[in-house]
Enzyme design. Structure first.
Site, PDB file in Angstrom:
ATOM      1  N   THR A  94      83.394  59.703 -11.251  1.00 29.83           N
ATOM      2  CA  THR A  94      82.486  58.961 -12.118  1.00 29.83           C
ATOM      3  C   THR A  94      81.094  58.766 -11.516  1.00 29.83           C
ATOM      4  O   THR A  94      80.950  58.656 -10.289  1.00 29.83           O
ATOM      5  CB  THR A  94      83.096  57.570 -12.428  1.00 29.83           C
ATOM      6  OG1 THR A  94      82.068  56.725 -12.953  1.00 29.83           O
ATOM      7  CG2 THR A  94      83.645  56.892 -11.175  1.00 29.83           C
TER       8      THR A  94
ATOM      9  N   GLU B  71      79.654  56.125 -11.541  1.00 27.81           N
ATOM     10  CA  GLU B  71      79.648  54.806 -10.888  1.00 27.81           C
ATOM     11  C   GLU B  71      79.657  54.949  -9.369  1.00 27.81           C
ATOM     12  O   GLU B  71      79.307  54.013  -8.655  1.00 27.81           O
ATOM     13  CB  GLU B  71      80.854  53.979 -11.337  1.00 27.81           C
ATOM     14  CG  GLU B  71      80.748  53.415 -12.746  1.00 27.81           C
ATOM     15  CD  GLU B  71      79.708  52.301 -12.876  1.00 27.81           C
ATOM     16  OE1 GLU B  71      79.652  51.440 -11.990  1.00 27.81           O
ATOM     17  OE2 GLU B  71      78.960  52.310 -13.868  1.00 27.81           O
TER      18      GLU B  71
ATOM     19  N   TYR C  29      85.720  49.257  -8.578  1.00 33.77           N
ATOM     20  CA  TYR C  29      86.021  50.474  -9.355  1.00 33.77           C
ATOM     21  C   TYR C  29      85.335  51.688  -8.730  1.00 33.77           C
ATOM     22  O   TYR C  29      85.972  52.717  -8.455  1.00 33.77           O
ATOM     23  CB  TYR C  29      85.547  50.287 -10.806  1.00 33.77           C
ATOM     24  CG  TYR C  29      85.586  51.558 -11.627  1.00 33.77           C
ATOM     25  CD1 TYR C  29      86.778  52.032 -12.168  1.00 33.77           C
ATOM     26  CD2 TYR C  29      84.420  52.290 -11.872  1.00 33.77           C
ATOM     27  CE1 TYR C  29      86.809  53.208 -12.926  1.00 33.77           C
ATOM     28  CE2 TYR C  29      84.442  53.458 -12.614  1.00 33.77           C
ATOM     29  CZ  TYR C  29      85.638  53.912 -13.139  1.00 33.77           C
ATOM     30  OH  TYR C  29      85.663  55.081 -13.881  1.00 33.77           O
TER      31      TYR C  29
HETATM   32  P1  NDP Z   1      90.638  54.689 -20.732  1.00 35.54           P
HETATM   33  O1  NDP Z   1      90.517  53.351 -20.126  1.00 35.54           O
HETATM   34  O2  NDP Z   1      90.408  54.863 -22.181  1.00 35.54           O
HETATM   35  O3  NDP Z   1      92.106  55.260 -20.410  1.00 35.54           O
HETATM   36  C1  NDP Z   1      92.726  55.029 -19.186  1.00 35.54           C
HETATM   37  C2  NDP Z   1      94.159  55.506 -19.243  1.00 35.54           C
HETATM   38  O4  NDP Z   1      94.780  55.276 -17.969  1.00 35.54           O
HETATM   39  C3  NDP Z   1      95.021  54.803 -20.287  1.00 35.54           C
HETATM   40  O5  NDP Z   1      95.779  55.794 -20.939  1.00 35.54           O
HETATM   41  C4  NDP Z   1      95.932  53.925 -19.434  1.00 35.54           C
HETATM   42  O6  NDP Z   1      97.201  53.744 -19.990  1.00 35.54           O
HETATM   43  C5  NDP Z   1      96.084  54.766 -18.189  1.00 35.54           C
HETATM   44  N1  NDP Z   1      96.539  54.007 -17.019  1.00 35.54           N
HETATM   45  C6  NDP Z   1      95.986  52.884 -16.504  1.00 35.54           C
HETATM   46  N2  NDP Z   1      96.696  52.475 -15.429  1.00 35.54           N
HETATM   47  C7  NDP Z   1      97.707  53.364 -15.262  1.00 35.54           C
HETATM   48  C8  NDP Z   1      98.784  53.473 -14.326  1.00 35.54           C
HETATM   49  N3  NDP Z   1      98.974  52.590 -13.351  1.00 35.54           N
HETATM   50  N4  NDP Z   1      99.632  54.513 -14.452  1.00 35.54           N
HETATM   51  C9  NDP Z   1      99.485  55.395 -15.452  1.00 35.54           C
HETATM   52  N5  NDP Z   1      98.502  55.335 -16.376  1.00 35.54           N
HETATM   53  C10 NDP Z   1      97.631  54.321 -16.276  1.00 35.54           C
HETATM   54  O7  NDP Z   1      89.684  55.680 -19.898  1.00 35.54           O
HETATM   55  P2  NDP Z   1      88.794  56.908 -20.422  1.00 35.54           P
HETATM   56  O8  NDP Z   1      89.629  57.805 -21.250  1.00 35.54           O
HETATM   57  O9  NDP Z   1      87.505  56.399 -20.922  1.00 35.54           O
HETATM   58  O10 NDP Z   1      88.466  57.621 -19.032  1.00 35.54           O
HETATM   59  C11 NDP Z   1      89.335  58.608 -18.478  1.00 35.54           C
HETATM   60  C12 NDP Z   1      89.118  58.683 -16.973  1.00 35.54           C
HETATM   61  O11 NDP Z   1      87.764  59.050 -16.701  1.00 35.54           O
HETATM   62  C13 NDP Z   1      89.337  57.356 -16.229  1.00 35.54           C
HETATM   63  O12 NDP Z   1      89.885  57.697 -14.973  1.00 35.54           O
HETATM   64  C14 NDP Z   1      87.941  56.795 -16.057  1.00 35.54           C
HETATM   65  O13 NDP Z   1      87.860  55.949 -14.945  1.00 35.54           O
HETATM   66  C15 NDP Z   1      87.150  58.084 -15.864  1.00 35.54           C
HETATM   67  N6  NDP Z   1      85.767  58.030 -16.273  1.00 35.54           N
HETATM   68  C16 NDP Z   1      85.432  57.625 -17.527  1.00 35.54           C
HETATM   69  C17 NDP Z   1      84.125  57.608 -17.944  1.00 35.54           C
HETATM   70  C18 NDP Z   1      83.758  57.230 -19.338  1.00 35.54           C
HETATM   71  O14 NDP Z   1      82.558  57.057 -19.586  1.00 35.54           O
HETATM   72  N7  NDP Z   1      84.693  57.115 -20.259  1.00 35.54           N
HETATM   73  C19 NDP Z   1      83.033  58.002 -17.038  1.00 35.54           C
HETATM   74  C20 NDP Z   1      83.510  58.529 -15.768  1.00 35.54           C
HETATM   75  C21 NDP Z   1      84.820  58.508 -15.409  1.00 35.54           C
HETATM   76  P3  NDP Z   1      97.669  52.369 -20.699  1.00 35.54           P
HETATM   77  O15 NDP Z   1      97.437  52.644 -22.145  1.00 35.54           O
HETATM   78  O16 NDP Z   1      99.092  52.293 -20.322  1.00 35.54           O
HETATM   79  O17 NDP Z   1      96.838  51.260 -20.140  1.00 35.54           O
HETATM   80  P1  GDP Z   2      80.116  51.195 -17.110  1.00 36.56           P
HETATM   81  O1  GDP Z   2      78.829  51.909 -16.857  1.00 36.56           O
HETATM   82  O2  GDP Z   2      81.314  52.039 -16.821  1.00 36.56           O
HETATM   83  O3  GDP Z   2      80.219  49.887 -16.451  1.00 36.56           O
HETATM   84  O4  GDP Z   2      80.193  51.012 -18.713  1.00 36.56           O
HETATM   85  P2  GDP Z   2      79.967  49.713 -19.642  1.00 36.56           P
HETATM   86  O5  GDP Z   2      79.835  50.237 -21.038  1.00 36.56           O
HETATM   87  O6  GDP Z   2      81.027  48.687 -19.409  1.00 36.56           O
HETATM   88  O7  GDP Z   2      78.576  49.100 -19.141  1.00 36.56           O
HETATM   89  C1  GDP Z   2      77.393  49.821 -19.190  1.00 36.56           C
HETATM   90  C2  GDP Z   2      76.223  48.905 -18.854  1.00 36.56           C
HETATM   91  O8  GDP Z   2      76.036  47.994 -19.933  1.00 36.56           O
HETATM   92  C3  GDP Z   2      76.418  48.062 -17.593  1.00 36.56           C
HETATM   93  O9  GDP Z   2      75.246  48.098 -16.824  1.00 36.56           O
HETATM   94  C4  GDP Z   2      76.652  46.666 -18.128  1.00 36.56           C
HETATM   95  O10 GDP Z   2      76.187  45.611 -17.270  1.00 36.56           O
HETATM   96  C5  GDP Z   2      75.801  46.707 -19.395  1.00 36.56           C
HETATM   97  N1  GDP Z   2      76.199  45.676 -20.389  1.00 36.56           N
HETATM   98  C6  GDP Z   2      75.375  44.802 -20.979  1.00 36.56           C
HETATM   99  N2  GDP Z   2      76.057  44.022 -21.810  1.00 36.56           N
HETATM  100  C7  GDP Z   2      77.353  44.409 -21.741  1.00 36.56           C
HETATM  101  C8  GDP Z   2      78.536  43.932 -22.397  1.00 36.56           C
HETATM  102  O11 GDP Z   2      78.536  43.021 -23.185  1.00 36.56           O
HETATM  103  N3  GDP Z   2      79.692  44.601 -22.095  1.00 36.56           N
HETATM  104  C9  GDP Z   2      79.727  45.655 -21.221  1.00 36.56           C
HETATM  105  N4  GDP Z   2      80.878  46.274 -20.986  1.00 36.56           N
HETATM  106  N5  GDP Z   2      78.613  46.081 -20.578  1.00 36.56           N
HETATM  107  C10 GDP Z   2      77.437  45.467 -20.841  1.00 36.56           C
END
Ligand code: NDP
Ligand code: GDP
Length: 341
Positions: free
Chosen positions: A130, A132, A154
């Site tokens: 990520t 992040e 994270y």
């Molecule tokens: P989501 O939060 O939508 O999905 C996360 C998934 O992980 C869910 O299916 C959840 O299952 C599962 N999970 C959580 N804990 C566990 C565990 N202990 N064992 C097995 N499964 C588990 O994430 P996204 O689809 O948005 O993101 C996918 C990946 O990409 C993540 O690793 C995220 O950190 C990374 N990422 C995402 C970005 C984004 O902008 N979306 C950016 C960069 C990286 P359950 O339903 O059971 O909770």
């Molecule tokens: P992140 O980049 O994975 O932390 O994705 P988020 O969508 O959670 O946050 C993106 C940015 O939006 C971060 O800098 C947050 O501080 C900012 N932000 C501002 N207001 C909010 C809020 O109400 N919820 C979340 N989730 N983020 C917020």
């Protein structure tokens, strides 16, 4: 005649946003798709149902915290590719539950890599890294070579899994790639993330709800892309002869405030920004009501102020480029939320 063996993918975190889009893509490419999920008391197949693929997937009872279960799953289903998308993926939660976050996000990836190593099977591995990890950025824009400076449990945990992926590639020759994905959104994005929170709440307000959209730091800037475009980059990484690390991004950055502006404009709400600092708000010009306000509780102990990625390496090696512009993404999310929120 040569028959091609059907590819078998194991997607961890299939119930999440990316898991759903990746499963859809791989099914179109005729993969046999296994998805992992944890038992839960609440409905979690909404996203897969929304894409109408929930019945086309074979599910495994699976938790990244349980090593024997990972080993057995790999042994049983013989995947040719594993996409490790499962994570505790919400930054604020990682401040509240840092140890569990680290166990899942760091050791979870290591457990899979260990299982691959022990199994001696030829399995390609994708790690969901990520932006992040760049945190308090030291270069603009960020590339694969930019030094990391994570700002949350994270980000720190994901940095471990990024490096352990590289380490297993270099130590054991495993085809392991790490995708450094910048924020990517869609109608299936979790409701706690800022984009989805904005589009779903403003859509309800447009339809007459009296609620107020409460947000935190609206000055934070992100490089937002569309999840549907980004899962294609994951797939491409595993089709390369050699594993590698790739930044996946649009190369453009916008503030949360701009995202709110784009959403309000698409909804044709006449509005104005008023106030300063914590008193910043958006007023609906017609109803005179405050529809957006700032709530201190959404600020983070340490913030990532600016992210903007340079996806040139992915463009060159993977022939990947982002297709969806931010304005189009806002439209896709709002059209969905106007119907379903
Ligand atoms: P989501 O939060 O939508 O999905 C996360 C998934 O992980 C869910 O299916 C959840 O299952 C599962 N999970 C959580 N804990 C566990 C565990 N202990 N064992 C097995 N499964 C588990 O994430 P996204 O689809 O948005 O993101 C996918 C990946 O990409 C993540 O690793 C995220 O950190 C990374 N990422 C995402 C970005 C984004 O902008 N979306 C950016 C960069 C990286 P359950 O339903 O059971 O909770
Ligand atoms: P992140 O980049 O994975 O932390 O994705 P988020 O969508 O959670 O946050 C993106 C940015 O939006 C971060 O800098 C947050 O501080 C900012 N932000 C501002 N207001 C909010 C809020 O109400 N919820 C979340 N989730 N983020 C917020």
């Amino acid at each position: 005649m040569m028959t091609m063996k059907r590819k078998v993918a194991l997607i961890t975190g299939i119930t999440g946003q990316d898991g759903a889009y990746l499963a859809q893509l791989l099914l179109k490419k005729n993969y046999k798709v296994y998805g992992t999920c944890r038992r839960s008391t609440s409905e979690k197949f909404t996203s897969l149902k929304h894409l109408n693929i929930d019945k086309k997937i074979s599910y495994c009872d699976f938790d990244l915290l349980e090593f024997s279960n990972i080993l057995e799953t790999i042994d049983k289903i013989n995947p040719t590719e594993i996409y490790n998308l499962a994570a505790q993926s919400f930054v604020p939660t990682s401040f509240n539950v840092p140890i569990v976050t680290t166990d899942i996000n760091s050791l979870g990836a290591l457990r899979i890599l260990e299982a691959i190593r022990i199994s001696k099977k030829n399995i390609k591995f994708y790690q969901a890294s990520t932006s992040e990890m760049f945190g308090k950025v030291t270069q603009i824009p960020q590339t694969e070579k930019t030094p990391f400076y994570p700002r949350s449990p994270y980000g720190v945990a994901k940095l471990y899994s990024h490096w352990i992926t590289i380490n297993y590639r270099e130590s054991y020759g495993i085809h392991a790639s790490s995708g450094i994905l910048f924020n990517h959104e869609s109608p299936l994005r979790g409701r706690e993330f800022v984009t989805k929170k904005v589009t779903s709440t403003l859509a309800r307000i447009k339809k007459g709800s009296n609620e107020v959209l409460e947000v935190g730091n609206v000055l934070a800037k992100r490089d937002w892309g569309f999840a549907g475009d980004y899962v294609d980059a994951m797939y491409r990484m595993l089709q390369q002869k050699n594993p590698d690390d790739y930044v996946i991004a649009t190369g453009k950055t916008h503030s949360v405030k701009e995202f709110i502006d784009l959403s309000l404009k698409y909804l044709k709400i006449q509005y104005k920004w008023a106030g300063k600092g914590l008193n910043t708000r958006v007023i609906d010009i017609n109803s005179k009501k405050t529809i957006v306000s700032i709530n201190k509780s959404f600020f983070r102990p340490a913030e990532v102020d600016l992210l903007i990625g340079n996806p040139m390496k992915a463009r060159r090696n993977l022939k990947w480029k982002p297709r969806t512009k931010l304005k189009e993404l806002v439209k896709i999310m709002l059209d969905h939320d106007l119907e379903y929120s």
